[in-house]
Design a protein around this motif. Structure first.
Motif, PDB file in Angstrom:
ATOM      1  N   THR A  58       9.343  -7.557  -7.995  1.00 55.44           N
ATOM      2  CA  THR A  58       9.425  -6.104  -7.894  1.00 55.44           C
ATOM      3  C   THR A  58       8.745  -5.555  -6.650  1.00 55.44           C
ATOM      4  O   THR A  58       9.229  -4.612  -6.039  1.00 55.44           O
ATOM      5  N   GLY A  59       7.619  -6.124  -6.245  1.00 54.32           N
ATOM      6  CA  GLY A  59       6.878  -5.628  -5.085  1.00 54.32           C
ATOM      7  C   GLY A  59       7.681  -5.635  -3.802  1.00 54.32           C
ATOM      8  O   GLY A  59       7.424  -4.843  -2.894  1.00 54.32           O
ATOM      9  N   ALA A  60       8.706  -6.486  -3.728  1.00 54.56           N
ATOM     10  CA  ALA A  60       9.483  -6.644  -2.496  1.00 54.56           C
ATOM     11  C   ALA A  60      10.220  -5.381  -2.054  1.00 54.56           C
ATOM     12  O   ALA A  60      10.347  -5.126  -0.861  1.00 54.56           O
ATOM     13  N   GLY A  61      10.687  -4.563  -2.967  1.00 49.44           N
ATOM     14  CA  GLY A  61      11.481  -3.396  -2.590  1.00 49.44           C
ATOM     15  C   GLY A  61      10.687  -2.115  -2.404  1.00 49.44           C
ATOM     16  O   GLY A  61      11.243  -1.080  -2.023  1.00 49.44           O
ATOM     17  N   LEU A  62       9.394  -2.149  -2.638  1.00 53.40           N
ATOM     18  CA  LEU A  62       8.610  -0.920  -2.612  1.00 53.40           C
ATOM     19  C   LEU A  62       8.426  -0.328  -1.213  1.00 53.40           C
ATOM     20  O   LEU A  62       8.566   0.881  -1.036  1.00 53.40           O
ATOM     21  N   GLU A  63       8.117  -1.157  -0.237  1.00 58.00           N
ATOM     22  CA  GLU A  63       7.918  -0.646   1.125  1.00 58.00           C
ATOM     23  C   GLU A  63       9.205  -0.013   1.648  1.00 58.00           C
ATOM     24  O   GLU A  63       9.186   1.061   2.231  1.00 58.00           O
ATOM     25  N   ARG A  64      10.326  -0.673   1.406  1.00 58.78           N
ATOM     26  CA  ARG A  64      11.620  -0.136   1.856  1.00 58.78           C
ATOM     27  C   ARG A  64      11.971   1.161   1.122  1.00 58.78           C
ATOM     28  O   ARG A  64      12.609   2.048   1.658  1.00 58.78           O
ATOM     29  N   GLY A  65      11.515   1.286  -0.144  1.00 61.84           N
ATOM     30  CA  GLY A  65      11.819   2.463  -0.949  1.00 61.84           C
ATOM     31  C   GLY A  65      10.796   3.579  -0.852  1.00 61.84           C
ATOM     32  O   GLY A  65      10.879   4.568  -1.576  1.00 61.84           O
ATOM     33  N   LYS A  66       9.846   3.459   0.048  1.00 59.55           N
ATOM     34  CA  LYS A  66       8.743   4.421   0.188  1.00 59.55           C
ATOM     35  C   LYS A  66       9.230   5.874   0.280  1.00 59.55           C
ATOM     36  O   LYS A  66       8.756   6.747  -0.439  1.00 59.55           O
ATOM     37  N   LEU A  67      10.174   6.152   1.155  1.00 63.73           N
ATOM     38  CA  LEU A  67      10.659   7.531   1.333  1.00 63.73           C
ATOM     39  C   LEU A  67      11.389   8.036   0.091  1.00 63.73           C
ATOM     40  O   LEU A  67      11.266   9.203  -0.275  1.00 63.73           O
ATOM     41  N   TYR A  91      -1.927  -0.020  -1.526  1.00 61.62           N
ATOM     42  CA  TYR A  91      -0.642   0.611  -1.862  1.00 61.62           C
ATOM     43  C   TYR A  91      -0.080   1.300  -0.610  1.00 61.62           C
ATOM     44  O   TYR A  91      -0.013   2.520  -0.545  1.00 61.62           O
ATOM     45  N   GLU A  92       0.349   0.530   0.348  1.00 61.94           N
ATOM     46  CA  GLU A  92       0.809   1.080   1.626  1.00 61.94           C
ATOM     47  C   GLU A  92       2.092   1.891   1.494  1.00 61.94           C
ATOM     48  O   GLU A  92       2.411   2.686   2.372  1.00 61.94           O
ATOM     49  N   TRP A  93       2.822   1.734   0.423  1.00 59.20           N
ATOM     50  CA  TRP A  93       4.089   2.425   0.211  1.00 59.20           C
ATOM     51  C   TRP A  93       3.897   3.771  -0.499  1.00 59.20           C
ATOM     52  O   TRP A  93       4.870   4.511  -0.673  1.00 59.20           O
ATOM     53  N   LEU A  94       2.689   4.095  -0.906  1.00 56.82           N
ATOM     54  CA  LEU A  94       2.419   5.404  -1.514  1.00 56.82           C
ATOM     55  C   LEU A  94       2.059   6.402  -0.415  1.00 56.82           C
ATOM     56  O   LEU A  94       1.501   6.018   0.609  1.00 56.82           O
ATOM     57  N   PRO A  95       2.330   7.691  -0.633  1.00 59.06           N
ATOM     58  CA  PRO A  95       2.039   8.696   0.395  1.00 59.06           C
ATOM     59  C   PRO A  95       0.576   9.171   0.380  1.00 59.06           C
ATOM     60  O   PRO A  95       0.283  10.313   0.702  1.00 59.06           O
ATOM     61  N   PHE A  96      -0.331   8.297  -0.021  1.00 64.02           N
ATOM     62  CA  PHE A  96      -1.767   8.576   0.045  1.00 64.02           C
ATOM     63  C   PHE A  96      -2.510   7.252   0.075  1.00 64.02           C
ATOM     64  O   PHE A  96      -1.921   6.191  -0.162  1.00 64.02           O
ATOM     65  N   SER A  97      -3.775   7.292   0.362  1.00 61.89           N
ATOM     66  CA  SER A  97      -4.580   6.083   0.464  1.00 61.89           C
ATOM     67  C   SER A  97      -5.017   5.610  -0.918  1.00 61.89           C
ATOM     68  O   SER A  97      -5.534   6.396  -1.715  1.00 61.89           O
ATOM     69  N   LEU A  98      -4.803   4.315  -1.199  1.00 59.71           N
ATOM     70  CA  LEU A  98      -5.229   3.749  -2.473  1.00 59.71           C
ATOM     71  C   LEU A  98      -5.413   2.242  -2.315  1.00 59.71           C
ATOM     72  O   LEU A  98      -4.520   1.552  -1.843  1.00 59.71           O
TER      73      LEU A  98
END
Length: 188
Positions: A58-67, A91-98
């Motif tokens: 599941t983690g593989a598609g998160l960066e691409r799906g960020k927007l 969590y680099e794919w979230l729109p905030f730092s975590l």
């Protein structure tokens, strides 16, 4: 269309929980984020272990799906993110730092202020299972563990919100009643 979509690549016991709650639940691959094949929903969930390759891809598609994820939340959707279940994770794919640190830590959650996200654990008898804590964030901390470390954070973006938690328990129905009643289904 679904009330809840679980981003996962194989059947989960989690799916039966939402049926018990009277919610329509669908499972989808994270690689379908931003494609026309993913149906609209109200709540999008990343179950515990989403970044652990022993459990899922599941983690593989998160960066691409960020927007797509940010757009979904901005329009009023709720993104519920459980622990990645790896030693350290950003969590680099979230729109905030975590940032997350894995550490098994059964605890009695300590509320910080009052927020509807706290309903996720409201009726769970302590100690609750907790598999880590957040090391760094610019989101609002709404739950801490007994050592004063964040275990649930919320970031409101546009009309929706992102809830991230390290609590490793089945989420309470009260949270979903509120989020599915007050939100329209949104295309991801």
């Amino acid at each position: 269309m679904s009330d809840v979509i679980l981003l996962w690549d194989c059947p989960l016991l989690f799916e039966k929980l939402f049926v018990e709650y009277g919610l329509e639940c669908t499972r989808a691959l994270s690689t379908s984020l931003g494609t026309p094949y993913l149906p609209a929903c109200k709540v999008l969930i990343l179950p515990t272990g989403f970044a652990n390759k022993q459990y899922t891809k599941t983690g593989a598609g998160l960066e691409r799906g960020k927007l797509s994820l940010e757009k979904f939340v901005t329009k009023g959707g709720t993104l519920l993110v459980f622990s990645p279940l790896v030693p350290k994770y950003e969590y680099e794919w979230l729109p905030f730092s975590l940032k997350y640190v894995m550490e098994e830590n059964p605890c009695t959650p300590q509320p910080v202020g009052k927020h509807e996200a706290q309903k996720l654990v409201e009726n769970i008898v302590p100690p609750v299972g907790c598999d880590g804590y957040f090391l760094e964030t610019d989101a609002d901390v709404v739950l801490k563990d007994g050592r004063d470390r964040p275990i649930m954070v919320v970031k409101e973006i546009g009309e929706g919100m992102i809830v991230a938690t390290t609590v490793h328990e089945l989420p309470g129905a009260e949270f979903f009643e509120c989020r599915t009643a007050c939100t329209r289904k949104i295309k991801i």
